[in-house]
Write a protein that holds these residues in place. Sequence first.
Motif, PDB file in Angstrom:
ATOM      1  N   THR A  55       0.834  -1.201   0.000  1.00  0.00           N
ATOM      2  CA  THR A  55       0.000   0.000   0.000  1.00  0.00           C
ATOM      3  C   THR A  55       0.866   1.247   0.000  1.00  0.00           C
ATOM      4  O   THR A  55       0.661   2.182  -0.789  1.00  0.00           O
ATOM      5  CB  THR A  55      -0.908   0.025   1.242  1.00  0.00           C
ATOM      6  N   LEU A  56       1.844   1.262   0.889  1.00  0.00           N
ATOM      7  CA  LEU A  56       2.703   2.434   1.005  1.00  0.00           C
ATOM      8  C   LEU A  56       3.527   2.649  -0.262  1.00  0.00           C
ATOM      9  O   LEU A  56       3.720   3.792  -0.702  1.00  0.00           O
ATOM     10  CB  LEU A  56       3.612   2.298   2.228  1.00  0.00           C
ATOM     11  N   ALA A  57       4.007   1.565  -0.862  1.00  0.00           N
ATOM     12  CA  ALA A  57       4.761   1.701  -2.106  1.00  0.00           C
ATOM     13  C   ALA A  57       3.890   2.287  -3.209  1.00  0.00           C
ATOM     14  O   ALA A  57       4.337   3.133  -3.995  1.00  0.00           O
ATOM     15  CB  ALA A  57       5.321   0.339  -2.523  1.00  0.00           C
ATOM     16  N   ALA A  58       2.620   1.856  -3.269  1.00  0.00           N
ATOM     17  CA  ALA A  58       1.694   2.397  -4.263  1.00  0.00           C
ATOM     18  C   ALA A  58       1.422   3.877  -4.005  1.00  0.00           C
ATOM     19  O   ALA A  58       1.367   4.691  -4.936  1.00  0.00           O
ATOM     20  CB  ALA A  58       0.389   1.614  -4.260  1.00  0.00           C
ATOM     21  N   LEU A  59       1.249   4.246  -2.740  1.00  0.00           N
ATOM     22  CA  LEU A  59       1.022   5.647  -2.396  1.00  0.00           C
ATOM     23  C   LEU A  59       2.216   6.507  -2.794  1.00  0.00           C
ATOM     24  O   LEU A  59       2.054   7.595  -3.360  1.00  0.00           O
ATOM     25  CB  LEU A  59       0.764   5.775  -0.895  1.00  0.00           C
ATOM     26  N   ALA A  60       3.408   6.035  -2.491  1.00  0.00           N
ATOM     27  CA  ALA A  60       4.606   6.795  -2.847  1.00  0.00           C
ATOM     28  C   ALA A  60       4.711   6.970  -4.356  1.00  0.00           C
ATOM     29  O   ALA A  60       5.064   8.047  -4.851  1.00  0.00           O
ATOM     30  CB  ALA A  60       5.852   6.090  -2.300  1.00  0.00           C
ATOM     31  N   ALA A  61       4.375   5.923  -5.095  1.00  0.00           N
ATOM     32  CA  ALA A  61       4.422   6.006  -6.552  1.00  0.00           C
ATOM     33  C   ALA A  61       3.426   7.017  -7.098  1.00  0.00           C
ATOM     34  O   ALA A  61       3.631   7.600  -8.170  1.00  0.00           O
ATOM     35  CB  ALA A  61       4.164   4.627  -7.167  1.00  0.00           C
ATOM     36  N   GLU A  62       2.335   7.227  -6.359  1.00  0.00           N
ATOM     37  CA  GLU A  62       1.304   8.182  -6.772  1.00  0.00           C
ATOM     38  C   GLU A  62       1.545   9.586  -6.224  1.00  0.00           C
ATOM     39  O   GLU A  62       0.703  10.468  -6.401  1.00  0.00           O
ATOM     40  CB  GLU A  62      -0.076   7.685  -6.333  1.00  0.00           C
ATOM     41  N   GLY A  63       2.679   9.789  -5.559  1.00  0.00           N
ATOM     42  CA  GLY A  63       3.037  11.122  -5.105  1.00  0.00           C
ATOM     43  C   GLY A  63       2.550  11.504  -3.721  1.00  0.00           C
ATOM     44  O   GLY A  63       2.665  12.669  -3.323  1.00  0.00           O
ATOM     45  N   PHE A  64       2.019  10.555  -2.961  1.00  0.00           N
ATOM     46  CA  PHE A  64       1.613  10.853  -1.593  1.00  0.00           C
ATOM     47  C   PHE A  64       2.858  11.065  -0.726  1.00  0.00           C
ATOM     48  O   PHE A  64       3.892  10.431  -0.937  1.00  0.00           O
ATOM     49  CB  PHE A  64       0.772   9.722  -1.016  1.00  0.00           C
ATOM     50  N   ALA A  65       2.731  11.934   0.261  1.00  0.00           N
ATOM     51  CA  ALA A  65       3.841  12.221   1.166  1.00  0.00           C
ATOM     52  C   ALA A  65       3.688  11.526   2.511  1.00  0.00           C
ATOM     53  O   ALA A  65       4.685  11.282   3.202  1.00  0.00           O
ATOM     54  CB  ALA A  65       3.966  13.727   1.386  1.00  0.00           C
ATOM     55  N   TYR A  66       2.431  11.215   2.908  1.00  0.00           N
ATOM     56  CA  TYR A  66       2.161  10.668   4.236  1.00  0.00           C
ATOM     57  C   TYR A  66       1.158   9.522   4.166  1.00  0.00           C
ATOM     58  O   TYR A  66       0.239   9.527   3.349  1.00  0.00           O
ATOM     59  CB  TYR A  66       1.556  11.737   5.161  1.00  0.00           C
ATOM     60  N   ASP A  67       1.337   8.572   5.081  1.00  0.00           N
ATOM     61  CA  ASP A  67       0.303   7.581   5.374  1.00  0.00           C
ATOM     62  C   ASP A  67       0.104   7.564   6.879  1.00  0.00           C
ATOM     63  O   ASP A  67       1.041   7.804   7.647  1.00  0.00           O
ATOM     64  CB  ASP A  67       0.711   6.185   4.903  1.00  0.00           C
ATOM     65  N   SER A  68      -1.141   7.286   7.316  1.00  0.00           N
ATOM     66  CA  SER A  68      -1.424   7.199   8.751  1.00  0.00           C
ATOM     67  C   SER A  68      -2.307   5.990   9.030  1.00  0.00           C
ATOM     68  O   SER A  68      -3.340   6.093   9.685  1.00  0.00           O
ATOM     69  CB  SER A  68      -2.096   8.480   9.246  1.00  0.00           C
ATOM     70  N   SER A  69      -1.889   4.839   8.502  1.00  0.00           N
ATOM     71  CA  SER A  69      -2.646   3.599   8.671  1.00  0.00           C
ATOM     72  C   SER A  69      -2.085   2.692   9.751  1.00  0.00           C
ATOM     73  O   SER A  69      -2.792   1.788  10.219  1.00  0.00           O
ATOM     74  CB  SER A  69      -2.695   2.814   7.349  1.00  0.00           C
ATOM     75  N   HIS A  70      -0.822   2.895  10.141  1.00  0.00           N
ATOM     76  CA  HIS A  70      -0.212   1.966  11.099  1.00  0.00           C
ATOM     77  C   HIS A  70      -0.834   2.149  12.479  1.00  0.00           C
ATOM     78  O   HIS A  70      -0.727   3.207  13.094  1.00  0.00           O
ATOM     79  CB  HIS A  70       1.299   2.187  11.177  1.00  0.00           C
ATOM     80  N   ASN A  71      -1.477   1.100  12.944  1.00  0.00           N
ATOM     81  CA  ASN A  71      -2.172   1.107  14.227  1.00  0.00           C
ATOM     82  C   ASN A  71      -1.809  -0.177  14.949  1.00  0.00           C
ATOM     83  O   ASN A  71      -2.308  -1.259  14.615  1.00  0.00           O
ATOM     84  CB  ASN A  71      -3.689   1.212  14.004  1.00  0.00           C
ATOM     85  N   GLY A  72      -0.929  -0.059  15.933  1.00  0.00           N
ATOM     86  CA  GLY A  72      -0.430  -1.246  16.624  1.00  0.00           C
ATOM     87  C   GLY A  72      -1.496  -2.049  17.317  1.00  0.00           C
ATOM     88  O   GLY A  72      -1.324  -3.252  17.544  1.00  0.00           O
ATOM     89  N   SER A  73      -2.630  -1.425  17.662  1.00  0.00           N
ATOM     90  CA  SER A  73      -3.701  -2.181  18.316  1.00  0.00           C
ATOM     91  C   SER A  73      -4.463  -3.048  17.325  1.00  0.00           C
ATOM     92  O   SER A  73      -5.243  -3.917  17.729  1.00  0.00           O
ATOM     93  CB  SER A  73      -4.678  -1.228  19.014  1.00  0.00           C
TER      94      SER A  73
END
Length: 317
Positions: A150-168
């Motif tokens: 997911t993060l690799a796809a976001l980076a390829a699309e020009g996104f700068a941030y992800d906020s999906s990591h949730n340890g719970s």
Amino acid sequence: MPTTVFLTIDTELMWRHHVAGLDLAEVAARSFEPAGVGVGWQLERLAAHGLKACFFVDPVPALVHGIAPIATVVRAIRAAGQEVQLHLHPNWTGASATDRTRMPRRFDLVDYGPEEQHALIRRARALLVQAGAPPPIAFRGGSYAANDATLAALAAEGFAYDSSHNGSEHPWPSAIGLPPHRISPVLHQGLIEVPVTLIDTGTALRHFQICALSAREMRAALEHAVSQRHAALTIISHGFELANRAGTRPNAVHVGRFEALCRMLAERRDVLPTAHFADRPALSLDQQDAPLGPSRLRTRLRQAEQLWSNLIEERAG
């Protein structure tokens, strides 16, 4: 350096109202403005306290119900001076407006392969822009579902941030290749991962969400972040979670927590400034910040508060 606060509100047409067969106007009302304590009310309270918030908006239901309800909520958020970023529940791609019994084969983004995820993200971004949002630079997977693909796809699309990591919710569906206790921002897979803030109850990790922590726990987590000079603090809410599950009555406990949180952040704005992702605030990416540690008293008081809330809900029902 102050601890940057990302106050985030996941905003979406709710699947349970869709499958219940409600008409579109009612689905939208109970999702975005339930019982008068939805997005509009939250925008008013944020403005009253001078706080910034990021609304992660899911545009994918437009494939089923049209773009109009998404455009309406995007317009309201932007008019209030808050930001819109991308949220994504891919189960809507298998839904139907006329056959509410149709269930998708796959619900979460991590159920899809890398190329499929890339296509879903590209399609969702286009829908969000069609709804009136600027091109998004930040993302959160629905149900925190994301992995390194997911993060690799976001980076390829020009996104700068992800906020999906949730340890719970780790290792599934929050399946990013980071330790569960990771709460500080880190460069990962070509973008900056901004994890959801957690507290440690001693038996489990619990994420910093309005419906998950008491005001007492939230205050302790804020003070912990300040005292330990955390790089960032990421808070979760939803457009619908200040109402009961049916979206017909306010949940007094959750409304009170939201108000309390706004007051606490306003009082601490010098050390806990709220920010938009579009501000691109300076973030330390090499810290090893640790969650607030357990307190049996805080946990028991929250459990008692939740029990009281459930009893009130049962009597009202």
